[in-house]
Structure formats: C-alpha cells, structure tokens
Design a protein around this motif. Sequence first.
Motif, mmCIF file in Angstrom:
data_model
loop_
_atom_site.group_PDB
_atom_site.id
_atom_site.type_symbol
_atom_site.label_atom_id
_atom_site.label_comp_id
_atom_site.label_asym_id
_atom_site.label_seq_id
_atom_site.Cartn_x
_atom_site.Cartn_y
_atom_site.Cartn_z
ATOM 1 N N ARG A 14 0.877 -1.190 0.000
ATOM 2 C CA ARG A 14 0.000 0.000 0.000
ATOM 3 C C ARG A 14 0.902 1.224 0.000
ATOM 4 N N VAL A 15 0.696 2.101 -0.989
ATOM 5 C CA VAL A 15 1.564 3.276 -1.111
ATOM 6 C C VAL A 15 1.328 4.211 0.072
ATOM 7 N N LEU A 16 2.430 4.754 0.596
ATOM 8 C CA LEU A 16 2.368 5.732 1.689
ATOM 9 C C LEU A 16 2.770 7.109 1.151
ATOM 10 N N SER A 17 2.212 8.160 1.734
ATOM 11 C CA SER A 17 2.501 9.515 1.238
ATOM 12 C C SER A 17 3.976 9.876 1.417
ATOM 13 N N THR A 18 4.564 9.390 2.501
ATOM 14 C CA THR A 18 6.001 9.565 2.775
ATOM 15 C C THR A 18 6.451 8.286 3.492
ATOM 16 N N PRO A 19 7.755 8.026 3.598
ATOM 17 C CA PRO A 19 8.159 6.836 4.349
ATOM 18 C C PRO A 19 7.574 6.882 5.765
ATOM 19 N N GLY A 20 6.830 5.881 6.121
ATOM 20 C CA GLY A 20 6.213 5.829 7.446
ATOM 21 C C GLY A 20 4.965 6.707 7.569
ATOM 22 N N GLY A 21 4.526 7.337 6.464
ATOM 23 C CA GLY A 21 3.398 8.277 6.503
ATOM 24 C C GLY A 21 2.043 7.612 6.309
ATOM 25 N N GLU A 22 1.091 8.416 5.839
ATOM 26 C CA GLU A 22 -0.293 7.960 5.654
ATOM 27 C C GLU A 22 -0.427 7.087 4.413
ATOM 28 N N VAL A 23 -1.400 6.178 4.447
ATOM 29 C CA VAL A 23 -1.692 5.373 3.248
ATOM 30 C C VAL A 23 -2.350 6.279 2.203
ATOM 31 N N VAL A 24 -1.882 6.187 0.961
ATOM 32 C CA VAL A 24 -2.539 6.894 -0.139
ATOM 33 C C VAL A 24 -3.613 5.946 -0.666
ATOM 34 N N PRO A 25 -4.896 6.288 -0.531
ATOM 35 C CA PRO A 25 -5.932 5.313 -0.867
ATOM 36 C C PRO A 25 -5.853 4.854 -2.325
ATOM 37 N N ASP A 26 -6.081 3.572 -2.529
ATOM 38 C CA ASP A 26 -6.223 2.962 -3.857
ATOM 39 C C ASP A 26 -4.960 2.995 -4.718
ATOM 40 N N GLN A 27 -3.812 3.233 -4.088
ATOM 41 C CA GLN A 27 -2.559 3.182 -4.853
ATOM 42 C C GLN A 27 -1.647 2.125 -4.228
ATOM 43 N N TYR A 28 -1.075 1.320 -5.097
ATOM 44 C CA TYR A 28 -0.311 0.141 -4.643
ATOM 45 C C TYR A 28 0.987 0.050 -5.433
#
Length: 474
Positions: free
Chosen positions: A356-370
Amino acid sequence: MAESLLGSEARPLRVAVVGSGPSAFYAVEALFKTPDLHVRADVFDRLPTPYGLVRGGVAPDHQKIKAVIRAYEKIAANSGFRFFGNVKLGRDLQVEDLTSLYDQIIYAFGNETDRKMSIPGEDLAGVHSATEFVGWYNGHPDFRDRGFDLENAHRVAVVGNGNVAMDTTRILAVDPARLSETDISENALESLERSRVTEVLLLGRRGPAQAAFSPKEIEEIAKLDNTDLVVTPDQAALDEISETWLESAPKSATRNVKFLASQAELGEGALERKVRCMFLVSPVEILGTDGRVSGIRLQKSELYVDEWGTPRPRGIDSFLELEVQLVFKAIGYRGVPVPGVPYDDKQGIVPNDGGRVLSTPGGEVVPDQYVVGWAKRGPTGLIGTNLADSKATADAMKADLVDRRAPALPSDDSHATGSLLESRGVDFVSYADWQALDQWEIEQGKARGKVRLKLNSVDELMNAVRELRTGRNA
Ligand code: NAP
C-alpha cells in the motif's frame, strides 16, 4: 443512482498498472485468478514493448529465462487485459488521470537507474554502469546510443558480486559467436566482435562466502569455452567470521564457497580470456589519463560482524593499484522519482506498507494506490520472487475492496482511456499491435538466423507498429 459491489459483474474493478514487467503481470494474474472478482486491467508502459527486464534485462544467452514470457502471454489473453504501450506516466498521463479513470492503481515501474560509488574518478570516460551495458546489449531504446570502447581495452574491472556483475562479466568474456543467434542488439554484437578485452577483474567488497551471485551464474562463467575463471587459493580462503556465518547462511553461499575453492585448485588455466575473482577489495578511486580510465585504486578490507550479525567490510591500511581501461559498476539499481507518485529518496523506492503506497516513508496510506516489484522492495530477487510479492499486494488490494460499492459505469467507459490518449495525440500501442510487432521481430530474426531481431529505438518501433497496423487494416 443504484450502486453495485466494486469488482462484481455489474461493476467490474478497473485497475491501472504502470509498468509491464514480471511484477505487473503477476499482480494482474493474482487479480484475474480471484474467484468472483471481475477485473479490467489496463497495463501501461512508457516503451512500445511489454515485459520490462525480461526483454531489456535478461541476457541474450539466457533465452530459457526469457521463455517466462509465454506465461505472460496467457495472462494477456484474458478478456479483461489491455496493453497501452508508448504511454509514459508524468508525460502522456498524470496520476490524476489514472485516479479518475480507475478504481485502483498499481505502480510496477521498477528501478530505472544505477547506484553510484561516490568515489573520485567515477565520471571519467570509460566508467560505465552495468545498467547501461545491459540495456545496450539488450537493445533497450534508452541505451542504444551508448558506446563502450572495447576495442581499446584489454583489462576491465567489474565492481560488484551480484548476478548483474555475472551477466556483465559473461557477456564481456564469452566468444561473440555464441551470441550471434540470440536476440542481442546488432551493434552490440559487432562491438563485442571487435573487443580486445582479455581479462575481467571481478571485484567483491566482501569475501567469497558473501558473494551475491547465484551458484549457477558463477559456474556458467567457468564453463565458457574460451575463458578461465581464476581464483587464487588466497582469494578462495575463508576467514573465521565467514566460517561461522556459513553455518546459518543460505545453501547457495556454501555452494559458492565450495565451487570457488575447487576453481582455486585448477590454477591459472591456458585459455585466451581470464576472469579473475578478487574478494575483500573496494574501489576508492578510478585513475585517469587525459580524462579516460587508466586504472583503479583498491583498498583491501576485512570483515567485521555488525549489530544484526551480518558480516560487513571495513577498509584496512592496504591499497593496490591496477591498470584497467574500462570500469563497469554492477552495484545495484535504484528507483527514480515519478511525477505525482510518492518517493523514498533514501531507499530509491515508492514508500509503502506491504504494497500500500504511503505519502512519505512511514506516513499515511494513499488510498487505492499500490506498488509491486523493485519499486516496492528495492532491487532484489529473481523473476520468480515477484510471484508471491505481487500476490501479496493483490491481497491488500482485495482486502481494501471489501463491501465497497460504486455506481454503474457509463456504457462508453471502456473507451475513456483510449479517447483521452488520442485527444492528447498519443499513439499508443495495443496488445494486438505488440503481437504483430513480436511476430515481425521473430520473422526478421529467423531470416538472419537469430531468435529475434529487436528494433532498438522508440521511433523504429513505432514506425514498424504503424506499418504493421496498415497491413492488418488493408
Ligand atoms: P545485488 O544482487 O544486490 O548485487 C550487488 C553487488 O554489488 C553486491 O555484491 C554488493 O555487495 C555490491 N556492492 C554494492 N555497493 C557496492 C559498493 N559501493 N562497492 C562495491 N560493491 C558494492 O544486485 P544486482 O547484481 O544488481 O542484481 C539485482 C537483482 O537481480 C538480484 O536479486 C539478482 O539476483 C537479480 N538478477 C538475477 C539474474 C539471473 O538470475 N540470471 C540476472 C541479473 C539480476 P554487498 O553484498 O557487500 O552489498
């Protein structure tokens, strides 16, 4: 408006996949194989051709490995699969386009550049990355115009002890006649035929036990009919740290150590070319004359065990200088930032939590991006490693779909991507276009006694695609 479950027959899941290498195909396969999940997967590639490193990375004398493409062709035969080649994210399409056209996005764009050694002399003429060399002999359009002065080199250094170093070394050492029937790029073959390289120094910064190459790959070099793989008893010897470490190391490490020791017993050999293994040495400077490589300065190392129990190299006060005319860096790949996609500059990957893609290392999940493949975990693993790794990302995608509903798609939805690209003047390559081109390359190769004639520029590839399209429509 009535809503249906996302991924149901009434409302199929639309997935955009950016990149078309093994990790992309395995992710799509995992989705297609899911019972009761209805998926439409659009796979994009910036090149007109699919299959990523299988076409552009796997060495031409490893056609058996390239045969994995047969499995990808079966996946592409699914009615939910489409290919959009010659479409680059950040140039022809933006992430916002994908988020509006698709329900989920998978980034599968790999690691496109090489790691730097960051030592003096790295910019001298004659210092190359293995990435360039591999791309060049494989007819990758990005590297078609690279030149390697093989005619004026007799001794070259290959830095690194991984499988890319093995490919680089083997292609430098093998009799070019052995490559003539493969799909090697024609200009690379001509250049290798004129090569005067007779000696390759294979430089590992750790010991023989820690070499990253697969046993099969180092053994293949020893089997070359024109080349001796030379390992001196000194180089093959293990220190105490390695002896202990081997007890819990992967079996391949023990096989490498035994094999290298058996090579040491063979001595220098009498063949025309030599590949010399040197362990526990790190380049500290590339030496130059008139702006060109003339040598390499190496610092010897010893091993120490770090806090995680891993043997690491530590420089000692002992140096040597060796004459070389070319240096190839095979020390690993690294991702490049893609506009609109989060990037972890430290690791050179897309920051993620289990895909699951994160906005930054250790950050929030970016919805629907993998993310899958090397863009997810860094440049490690063989082609098959991606099977389980992509499936894990597909599992996360499916978990995120549970109970999600969406309105029905407009009747012309399946034309939306093609129409958008056409409105931007992008001539995209469909899977049918690719199949025609594939056939054409194979036929052209056959006429020349090769498995395939690869076109190696985007212009040439697109011109061929257009001509073949005209032929099909006539
Ligand atoms: P790799 O397996 O990570 O090997 C990189 C090598 O470079 C290691 O020996 C590493 O040493 C060394 N290195 C890193 N930084 C260095 C530095 N600053 N100075 C000197 N040496 C340095 O990477 P790769 O060879 O690029 O391969 C990438 C992946 O593709 C691997 O999983 C590989 O198996 C796979 N691959 C497979 C095949 C095949 O199956 N035929 C072909 C090509 C690639 P340390 O171990 O000390 O870090």
